[in-house]
Scaffold this motif. Structure first.
Motif, mmCIF file in Angstrom:
data_model
loop_
_atom_site.group_PDB
_atom_site.id
_atom_site.type_symbol
_atom_site.label_atom_id
_atom_site.label_comp_id
_atom_site.label_asym_id
_atom_site.label_seq_id
_atom_site.Cartn_x
_atom_site.Cartn_y
_atom_site.Cartn_z
ATOM 1 N N VAL A 64 0.838 -1.208 0.000
ATOM 2 C CA VAL A 64 0.000 0.000 0.000
ATOM 3 C C VAL A 64 0.868 1.251 0.000
ATOM 4 C CG1 VAL A 64 -1.657 1.309 1.376
ATOM 5 C CG2 VAL A 64 -1.983 -1.138 1.049
ATOM 6 N N ILE A 65 1.885 1.281 0.825
ATOM 7 C CA ILE A 65 2.758 2.457 0.886
ATOM 8 C C ILE A 65 3.546 2.601 -0.414
ATOM 9 C CG2 ILE A 65 4.760 3.446 2.078
ATOM 10 C CD1 ILE A 65 3.597 2.328 4.656
ATOM 11 N N GLY A 66 3.927 1.483 -1.041
ATOM 12 C CA GLY A 66 4.613 1.543 -2.332
ATOM 13 C C GLY A 66 3.732 2.137 -3.416
ATOM 14 N N ILE A 67 2.443 1.776 -3.422
ATOM 15 C CA ILE A 67 1.519 2.351 -4.412
ATOM 16 C C ILE A 67 1.320 3.841 -4.164
ATOM 17 C CG2 ILE A 67 -0.872 2.296 -5.207
ATOM 18 C CD1 ILE A 67 -0.787 -0.755 -4.712
ATOM 19 N N VAL A 68 1.199 4.224 -2.897
ATOM 20 C CA VAL A 68 1.057 5.657 -2.573
ATOM 21 C C VAL A 68 2.327 6.412 -2.968
ATOM 22 C CG1 VAL A 68 0.833 7.297 -0.652
ATOM 23 C CG2 VAL A 68 -0.629 5.282 -0.758
ATOM 24 N N ALA A 69 3.491 5.800 -2.781
ATOM 25 C CA ALA A 69 4.750 6.447 -3.174
ATOM 26 C C ALA A 69 4.834 6.606 -4.685
ATOM 27 C CB ALA A 69 5.931 5.626 -2.651
ATOM 28 N N LEU A 70 4.286 5.659 -5.433
ATOM 29 C CA LEU A 70 4.264 5.801 -6.893
ATOM 30 C C LEU A 70 3.413 6.982 -7.325
ATOM 31 C CD1 LEU A 70 3.954 2.197 -8.368
ATOM 32 C CD2 LEU A 70 5.742 3.861 -8.807
ATOM 33 N N VAL A 71 2.318 7.187 -6.647
ATOM 34 C CA VAL A 71 1.423 8.294 -7.005
ATOM 35 C C VAL A 71 2.042 9.633 -6.623
ATOM 36 C CG1 VAL A 71 -0.849 9.293 -6.537
ATOM 37 C CG2 VAL A 71 -0.632 6.833 -6.858
ATOM 38 N N LEU A 72 2.731 9.673 -5.504
ATOM 39 C CA LEU A 72 3.291 10.940 -4.996
ATOM 40 C C LEU A 72 4.771 11.101 -5.337
ATOM 41 C CD1 LEU A 72 1.607 11.024 -1.467
ATOM 42 C CD2 LEU A 72 0.909 12.235 -3.524
ATOM 43 N N PHE A 73 5.209 10.648 -6.523
ATOM 44 C CA PHE A 73 6.628 10.737 -6.857
ATOM 45 C C PHE A 73 7.095 12.178 -7.013
ATOM 46 C CE2 PHE A 73 4.785 11.052 -11.018
ATOM 47 C CZ PHE A 73 5.644 11.872 -11.710
ATOM 48 N N TRP A 74 6.209 13.119 -7.254
ATOM 49 C CA TRP A 74 6.577 14.500 -7.505
ATOM 50 C C TRP A 74 6.779 15.310 -6.227
ATOM 51 C CZ3 TRP A 74 2.791 17.661 -5.591
ATOM 52 C CH2 TRP A 74 1.547 17.056 -5.366
ATOM 53 N N VAL A 75 6.460 14.734 -5.046
ATOM 54 C CA VAL A 75 6.699 15.417 -3.773
ATOM 55 C C VAL A 75 8.071 14.967 -3.280
ATOM 56 C CG1 VAL A 75 5.858 15.782 -1.428
ATOM 57 C CG2 VAL A 75 4.233 15.375 -3.285
ATOM 58 N N PRO A 76 9.090 15.863 -3.302
ATOM 59 C CA PRO A 76 10.487 15.431 -3.128
ATOM 60 C C PRO A 76 10.788 14.662 -1.844
ATOM 61 C CG PRO A 76 10.398 17.712 -3.854
ATOM 62 C CD PRO A 76 9.003 17.291 -3.562
ATOM 63 N N PHE A 77 10.551 15.222 -0.702
ATOM 64 C CA PHE A 77 11.002 14.562 0.533
ATOM 65 C C PHE A 77 10.051 13.455 0.983
ATOM 66 C CE2 PHE A 77 12.851 18.857 0.730
ATOM 67 C CZ PHE A 77 14.180 18.488 0.743
ATOM 68 N N LEU A 78 8.771 13.689 0.807
ATOM 69 C CA LEU A 78 7.777 12.704 1.236
ATOM 70 C C LEU A 78 7.896 11.409 0.439
ATOM 71 C CD1 LEU A 78 5.271 12.087 2.995
ATOM 72 C CD2 LEU A 78 3.884 12.981 1.117
ATOM 73 N N ASP A 79 8.156 11.528 -0.858
ATOM 74 C CA ASP A 79 8.241 10.328 -1.683
ATOM 75 C C ASP A 79 9.460 9.481 -1.331
ATOM 76 O OD1 ASP A 79 7.254 8.680 -3.817
ATOM 77 O OD2 ASP A 79 9.087 9.269 -4.853
ATOM 78 N N LEU A 80 10.565 10.118 -1.030
ATOM 79 C CA LEU A 80 11.736 9.330 -0.611
ATOM 80 C C LEU A 80 11.453 8.588 0.687
ATOM 81 C CD1 LEU A 80 14.866 11.498 -1.411
ATOM 82 C CD2 LEU A 80 14.249 9.276 -2.324
ATOM 83 N N LEU A 81 10.811 9.260 1.616
ATOM 84 C CA LEU A 81 10.468 8.616 2.879
ATOM 85 C C LEU A 81 9.518 7.445 2.649
ATOM 86 C CD1 LEU A 81 10.503 8.695 6.043
ATOM 87 C CD2 LEU A 81 8.433 10.085 5.844
ATOM 88 N N LEU A 82 8.473 7.673 1.846
ATOM 89 C CA LEU A 82 7.508 6.607 1.571
ATOM 90 C C LEU A 82 8.146 5.463 0.779
ATOM 91 C CD1 LEU A 82 4.268 8.619 0.681
ATOM 92 C CD2 LEU A 82 4.764 7.368 2.777
ATOM 93 N N GLY A 83 9.003 5.791 -0.178
ATOM 94 C CA GLY A 83 9.656 4.760 -0.981
ATOM 95 C C GLY A 83 10.542 3.859 -0.142
ATOM 96 N N PHE A 84 11.374 4.446 0.704
ATOM 97 C CA PHE A 84 12.251 3.626 1.546
ATOM 98 C C PHE A 84 11.456 2.856 2.610
ATOM 99 C CE2 PHE A 84 15.678 6.640 0.138
ATOM 100 C CZ PHE A 84 16.354 5.691 -0.628
ATOM 101 N N LEU A 85 10.390 3.457 3.103
ATOM 102 C CA LEU A 85 9.522 2.750 4.049
ATOM 103 C C LEU A 85 8.852 1.548 3.372
ATOM 104 C CD1 LEU A 85 8.419 2.857 6.961
ATOM 105 C CD2 LEU A 85 6.533 4.208 6.084
ATOM 106 N N ALA A 86 8.403 1.740 2.125
ATOM 107 C CA ALA A 86 7.788 0.633 1.381
ATOM 108 C C ALA A 86 8.797 -0.484 1.125
ATOM 109 C CB ALA A 86 7.215 1.145 0.066
ATOM 110 N N ILE A 87 10.021 -0.121 0.798
ATOM 111 C CA ILE A 87 11.056 -1.132 0.555
ATOM 112 C C ILE A 87 11.330 -1.929 1.831
ATOM 113 C CG2 ILE A 87 13.512 -1.425 0.030
ATOM 114 C CD1 ILE A 87 13.212 0.942 -1.933
ATOM 115 N N GLY A 88 11.466 -1.236 2.954
ATOM 116 C CA GLY A 88 11.749 -1.931 4.223
ATOM 117 C C GLY A 88 10.607 -2.822 4.675
ATOM 118 N N LEU A 89 9.373 -2.308 4.617
ATOM 119 C CA LEU A 89 8.222 -3.110 5.043
ATOM 120 C C LEU A 89 7.993 -4.302 4.115
ATOM 121 C CD1 LEU A 89 5.619 -0.434 6.159
ATOM 122 C CD2 LEU A 89 6.700 -2.154 7.588
ATOM 123 N N SER A 90 8.176 -4.084 2.824
ATOM 124 C CA SER A 90 7.973 -5.179 1.880
ATOM 125 C C SER A 90 9.019 -6.270 2.062
ATOM 126 C CB SER A 90 8.013 -4.652 0.447
ATOM 127 O OG SER A 90 6.976 -3.739 0.241
#
Length: 144
Positions: A64-90
């Motif tokens: 779920v967090i990975g999909i949200v990170a894909l949608v919010l790729f244009w928000v610089p800091f939030l997307d990096l946080l969500l992307g790395f969180l998705a990688i760790g949780l997955s």
């Protein structure tokens, strides 16, 4: 010759009537007492050693967090946080899904792929963002 009476009870002393022959019953009576059927038990009894499979919550959260990170790729800091969180949780969800009694490895893989794909454009947008501010800062100098 003997008369055959179908309603006569077998007599062990009379050899003309076979004792193994069925004895007909008079009308309206039942030959055996009727017992009511037992009510079925609706309580499920699990088999011995059987445990239901549980979906890994970390894999679901990572996807779920990975999909949200894909949608919010244009928000610089939030997307990096969500992307790395998705990688760790997955990743943790895939490890948990390998244990007996757990499922959800596919969702963990999907979250990992979504997280990695979301981090790449986030890094590009962030480098563009910092490059834009760095160029604006050097053009003005200290006076701006």
């Amino acid at each position: 010759m003997t008369d055959f009476d179908p309603y006569r009870q077998p007599d062990p002393a009379n050899p003309g009537y076979p004792p193994s022959a069925p004895v007909p019953q008079p009308w309206g009576t039942q030959p055996y007492p009727v017992q009511p059927y037992a009510q079925p038990s609706y309580v499920s009894q699990p088999y011995s050693g059987y445990q239901p499979l549980v979906t890994s919550g970390m894999a679901v959260a990572g996807m779920v967090i990975g999909i949200v990170a894909l949608v919010l790729f244009w928000v610089p800091f939030l997307d990096l946080l969500l992307g790395f969180l998705a990688i760790g949780l997955s990743w943790a969800g895939m490890v948990q899904a390998d244990r007996p009694g757990y499922t959800g490895k596919g969702m963990g893989i999907a979250g990992l792929v979504c997280g990695i794909i979301a981090v790449i454009p986030a890094l590009i947008v962030m480098l563009f963002f910092f490059g834009l501010f760095a160029a604006a800062g050097t053009a003005c100098g200290i006076a701006c």
